[in-house]
Design an enzyme around this catalytic site. Structure first.
Site, mmCIF file in Angstrom:
data_model
loop_
_atom_site.group_PDB
_atom_site.id
_atom_site.type_symbol
_atom_site.label_atom_id
_atom_site.label_comp_id
_atom_site.label_asym_id
_atom_site.label_seq_id
_atom_site.Cartn_x
_atom_site.Cartn_y
_atom_site.Cartn_z
ATOM 1 N N GLY A 93 1.555 -2.729 -6.369
ATOM 2 C CA GLY A 93 1.490 -1.407 -5.775
ATOM 3 C C GLY A 93 0.115 -0.792 -5.898
ATOM 4 N N GLY A 94 -0.054 0.108 -6.863
ATOM 5 C CA GLY A 94 -1.289 0.876 -6.992
ATOM 6 C C GLY A 94 -2.545 0.037 -7.089
ATOM 7 C CB SER A 106 2.855 -1.171 -14.027
ATOM 8 O OG SER A 106 3.417 0.088 -13.697
ATOM 9 N N GLY A 156 4.970 2.107 -10.922
ATOM 10 C CA GLY A 156 4.101 3.273 -10.907
ATOM 11 C C GLY A 156 4.088 4.076 -12.181
ATOM 12 C CD GLU A 160 11.028 -3.262 -6.151
ATOM 13 O OE1 GLU A 160 9.856 -2.887 -6.056
ATOM 14 O OE2 GLU A 160 11.955 -2.782 -5.486
ATOM 15 C CD1 TRP A 167 -2.132 -2.062 0.318
ATOM 16 C CD2 TRP A 167 -2.912 -1.289 2.280
ATOM 17 N NE1 TRP A 167 -3.159 -2.881 0.703
ATOM 18 C CE2 TRP A 167 -3.664 -2.433 1.908
ATOM 19 C CE3 TRP A 167 -3.217 -0.649 3.470
ATOM 20 C CZ2 TRP A 167 -4.706 -2.930 2.694
ATOM 21 C CZ3 TRP A 167 -4.251 -1.141 4.257
ATOM 22 C CH2 TRP A 167 -4.988 -2.261 3.865
ATOM 23 C CE LYS A 168 4.770 1.210 -4.264
ATOM 24 N NZ LYS A 168 5.311 1.713 -5.536
#
Length: 263
Positions: free
Chosen positions: A244-245, A223, A183, A177, A14-15
């Site tokens: 991530g996002g 991504s 991102g 990564e 979630w960063k």
């Protein structure tokens, strides 16, 4: 250990997003979205900010049935306690039922100056406190274009594994990564991702032996979306995703967990 024995691990990083109210809402949706069949096929971890971990733990403990989503952390210090203002220790995380801790994420390396030595100290500390490290490695766009991807990644893997036993190496997770894909909306092609993940596994074999290489799980991160997860997961040396996002929205994260439905 046979390749088929490596159960995929889908991890949501979630960063620096979501307060503890928003975290509760998201985990409620995930518990509703994901099924027993999903968890039988795939291991799942979520990695909230430190301020949300106790909230997530409390919510999981209050559920009538055991929640099969593992709690993860995004980083930690390597010391168990001490005068390290602003840091969180692995001992503290272990008390919160944290199962996985990310070590050496590219944002930690690039933005906060974490060195290979520091990352290795974290990996060893995570193990010392009964949790599993997710060791991140990856190259920049300049390094890829200059043809030094293999040297960069193998160097990070070797440094990260320093001092670990064969059993520890076999049990950890390595996340590839590519920094240029995080991102940005750009994703390594499955062939590109597979080539580097195969190199990672070959490096593990060279460092710790064939059994360790067969056991270690290698994730891809950069991504990842429901639309590309199945193609990435079809690669023989990719055993999961560090997301991530797309992990900040329950439907998209669940879609990645169910990558097999698009296969």
């Amino acid at each position: 250990m046979a390749e088929a024995a490596r159960k995929p691990l889908i991890s949501g990083n979630w960063k620096m997003n979501l307060n503890h109210f928003e975290a509760t809402a998201l985990v409620q949706k995930l518990v509703y979205e994901l099924t027993t069949e999903d968890f039988d096929a795939v291991d799942v971890s979520i990695h909230p900010p430190f301020t949300d971990i106790r909230t997530v733990q409390t919510y999981f403990l209050a559920e009538k049935e055991p929640v099969r989503i593992a709690i993860g952390a995004q980083s930690c210090h390597w010391e168990a306690s001490g005068a390290f203002t602003g840091e969180v220790s692995p001992a503290m995380l272990a008390k919160l039922d944290v199962a996985y801790v990310i070590a050496g994420h590219s944002e930690r390396r690039e933005l906060f100056g974490e060195t290979d030595e520091a990352v290795n100290r974290k990996v060893r500390a995570i193990y010392e406190h009964g949790m599993t490290p997710i060791l991140c490695v990856g190259e920049t766009l300049d390094e890829r274009e200059s043809g030094t991807t293999e040297a960069k990644v193998t160097g990070q893997v070797r440094a990260g594994l320093d001092g670990l036993s064969t059993e520890q190496v076999a049990g950890l997770v390595i996340a590839y990564e590519p920094i240029w894909a995080i991102g940005t909306g750009r994703t390594a092609t499955p062939d590109d991702a597979q080539a580097v993940c195969a190199t990672i596994r070959a490096t593990v074999a060279d460092v710790a032996g064939a059994d360790a290489a067969a056991g270690v799980r290698v994730q891809y991160g950069g991504s990842v979306k429901p639309e590309n997860a199945a193609d990435l997961m079809a690669c023989p040396d990719i055993d999961g995703a560090l997301v991530g996002g797309a992990s900040l929205e329950s439907e998209s994260f669940a879609g990645i967990v169910r990558f097999r439905d698009r296969a």
